[in-house]
Design an enzyme around this catalytic site. Structure first.
Site, mmCIF file in Angstrom:
data_model
loop_
_atom_site.group_PDB
_atom_site.id
_atom_site.type_symbol
_atom_site.label_atom_id
_atom_site.label_comp_id
_atom_site.label_asym_id
_atom_site.label_seq_id
_atom_site.Cartn_x
_atom_site.Cartn_y
_atom_site.Cartn_z
ATOM 1 N N ASP A 277 2.789 4.995 -5.281
ATOM 2 C CA ASP A 277 2.112 6.281 -5.081
ATOM 3 C C ASP A 277 3.051 7.430 -5.415
ATOM 4 O O ASP A 277 3.873 7.838 -4.601
ATOM 5 C CB ASP A 277 1.611 6.390 -3.638
ATOM 6 C CG ASP A 277 0.839 7.689 -3.418
ATOM 7 O OD1 ASP A 277 0.703 8.474 -4.387
ATOM 8 O OD2 ASP A 277 0.383 7.918 -2.288
ATOM 9 N N ASN B 130 -10.439 1.014 0.551
ATOM 10 C CA ASN B 130 -9.353 0.805 1.515
ATOM 11 C C ASN B 130 -9.772 1.253 2.911
ATOM 12 O O ASN B 130 -10.206 2.395 3.088
ATOM 13 C CB ASN B 130 -8.124 1.632 1.122
ATOM 14 C CG ASN B 130 -7.456 1.132 -0.131
ATOM 15 O OD1 ASN B 130 -8.003 0.317 -0.865
ATOM 16 N ND2 ASN B 130 -6.254 1.626 -0.385
ATOM 17 N N ASP C 283 0.847 -1.195 0.000
ATOM 18 C CA ASP C 283 0.000 0.000 0.000
ATOM 19 C C ASP C 283 0.887 1.251 0.000
ATOM 20 O O ASP C 283 1.802 1.367 0.832
ATOM 21 C CB ASP C 283 -0.873 -0.048 1.266
ATOM 22 C CG ASP C 283 -1.954 1.014 1.273
ATOM 23 O OD1 ASP C 283 -2.354 1.467 0.187
ATOM 24 O OD2 ASP C 283 -2.408 1.382 2.382
ATOM 25 N N HIS C 284 0.645 2.160 -0.918
ATOM 26 C CA HIS C 284 1.406 3.419 -1.009
ATOM 27 C C HIS C 284 2.919 3.198 -1.075
ATOM 28 O O HIS C 284 3.676 3.821 -0.306
ATOM 29 C CB HIS C 284 1.092 4.346 0.181
ATOM 30 C CG HIS C 284 -0.307 4.866 0.154
ATOM 31 N ND1 HIS C 284 -0.723 5.860 -0.703
ATOM 32 C CD2 HIS C 284 -1.399 4.500 0.864
ATOM 33 C CE1 HIS C 284 -2.015 6.082 -0.514
ATOM 34 N NE2 HIS C 284 -2.454 5.272 0.421
HETATM 35 P P1 13P Z 1 -8.229 5.093 6.177
HETATM 36 O O1 13P Z 1 -7.243 5.096 7.258
HETATM 37 O O2 13P Z 1 -9.001 6.362 6.074
HETATM 38 O O3 13P Z 1 -9.138 3.907 6.261
HETATM 39 O O4 13P Z 1 -7.457 4.975 4.799
HETATM 40 C C1 13P Z 1 -6.862 3.765 4.457
HETATM 41 C C2 13P Z 1 -6.208 3.809 3.133
HETATM 42 O O5 13P Z 1 -6.649 4.487 2.233
HETATM 43 C C3 13P Z 1 -5.021 2.970 2.961
HETATM 44 O O6 13P Z 1 -4.466 3.090 1.695
#
Ligand code: 13P
Length: 278
Positions: A106, A229, A84-85
């Site tokens: 990202d 997400n 993620d990211h």
């Molecule tokens: P939240 O913490 O708002 O659920 O966001 C999670 C997210 O987008 C992880 O990529």
């Protein structure tokens, strides 16, 4: 089974459903999410940020943890292990080499051309390894000291062009959500989501799903979002339950009991989100 996110997202898109991405932090988080999604027979994407990877020990630790839990818990549902990211091409490659089945690069804070070039590099490497790629376009708002710093929503034209230029498998357009539990009124552009869903050929991802009412998540799904997400809502539910347990049970020192006091809260939060597909 561990799979990439391509088929699960395309299937969901066809059916007008959402696949949830839940962020993991440790063994317990992963176990609870896997058990609940398996029980509910829904596919799941386990999202891991670079900082969570560092916290857990590294890319190989995370990959072997997820692989081993799937075997030992006899998880039957499809599971995607997703970076993620990801902050660089190198970290995406590192994740792919460790056995992640999906990565996100990202570069949304960089100029358009740089975003395209770096994401394309990752797409090339990922395709050779049967790994799916997500990328972000536009800039999301951020919660800083409980204040909302507004982002800039993507435009339809930029998003369509970005998907064509990069050949990503899914795209996260900024449409008005923020990361973290934002309590004020959010200005989500549902019309933009609808237009994107009509024109963009790949599944759309909504980041910053926490703090949003179930009705809002449903509206996003109906407008055309395929992946949502969720991170902070689970942390919030778990920490509240554990805090309450510790206050009531000051003599307990067994970490399994303390950490475990939040398991139901994790599972209930996961189940409450998945409900939007009903
Ligand atoms: P939240 O913490 O708002 O659920 O966001 C999670 C997210 O987008 C992880 O990529």
């Amino acid at each position: 089974m561990l799979v990439n996110s391509k088929k699960m997202l395309l299937n969901a898109k066809k059916k007008g459903e959402v696949v949830f991405h839940f962020n993991i932090n440790n063994l317990e988080w992963t176990k609870c999410i896997l058990e609940k999604c398996d029980e509910l027979k829904v596919p799941v994407i386990l999202g891991v940020s670079e900082s969570a990877i560092k916290y857990m020990g590294g890319y190989d630790v995370v990959a072997s943890l997820v692989y081993s839990l799937i075997v030992d818990l006899e998880i039957k549902t499809d599971v995607c292990l997703h970076l993620d990211h990801g902050k660089s091409v190198e970290s995406c490659m590192r994740a792919i080499d460790a056995g992640f089945t999906s990565v996100m690069l990202d570069m949304s804070n960089k100029p358009y051309q740089e975003n395209v070039e770096k994401v394309s590099e990752v797409v090339k490497y990922a395709k050779n390894n049967d790994v799916s790629v997500e990328a972000e376009i536009g800039s999301m708002g951020e919660l800083k000291n409980n204040q909302l710093e507004k982002g800039t929503n993507t435009t339809l034209e930029d998003c369509v062009r970005f998907v064509q230029d990069t050949k990503v498998d899914s795209v996260a357009p900024s449409v008005g959500t923020v990361h973290g539990i934002y309590k004020g009124e959010l200005n989500i552009d549902y019309k933009l989501i609808e237009n994107l869903a009509n024109e963009v050929p790949v599944p759309l991802v909504l980041h910053g799903g926490s703090g949003l009412d179930i009705k809002v998540l449903k509206k996003c799904k109906e407008a055309g979002i395929t992946k949502i997400n969720i991170n902070s809502d689970i942390q919030d539910a778990w920490s509240k339950a554990v805090r309450e347990f510790i206050e009531k049970n000051k003599e307990v020192i067994d970490p399994r009991k303390i950490i475990g006091a939040g398991f139901d809260a994790i599972k209930e939060t996961v189940a409450s989100k998945i409900n939007i597909n009903k």
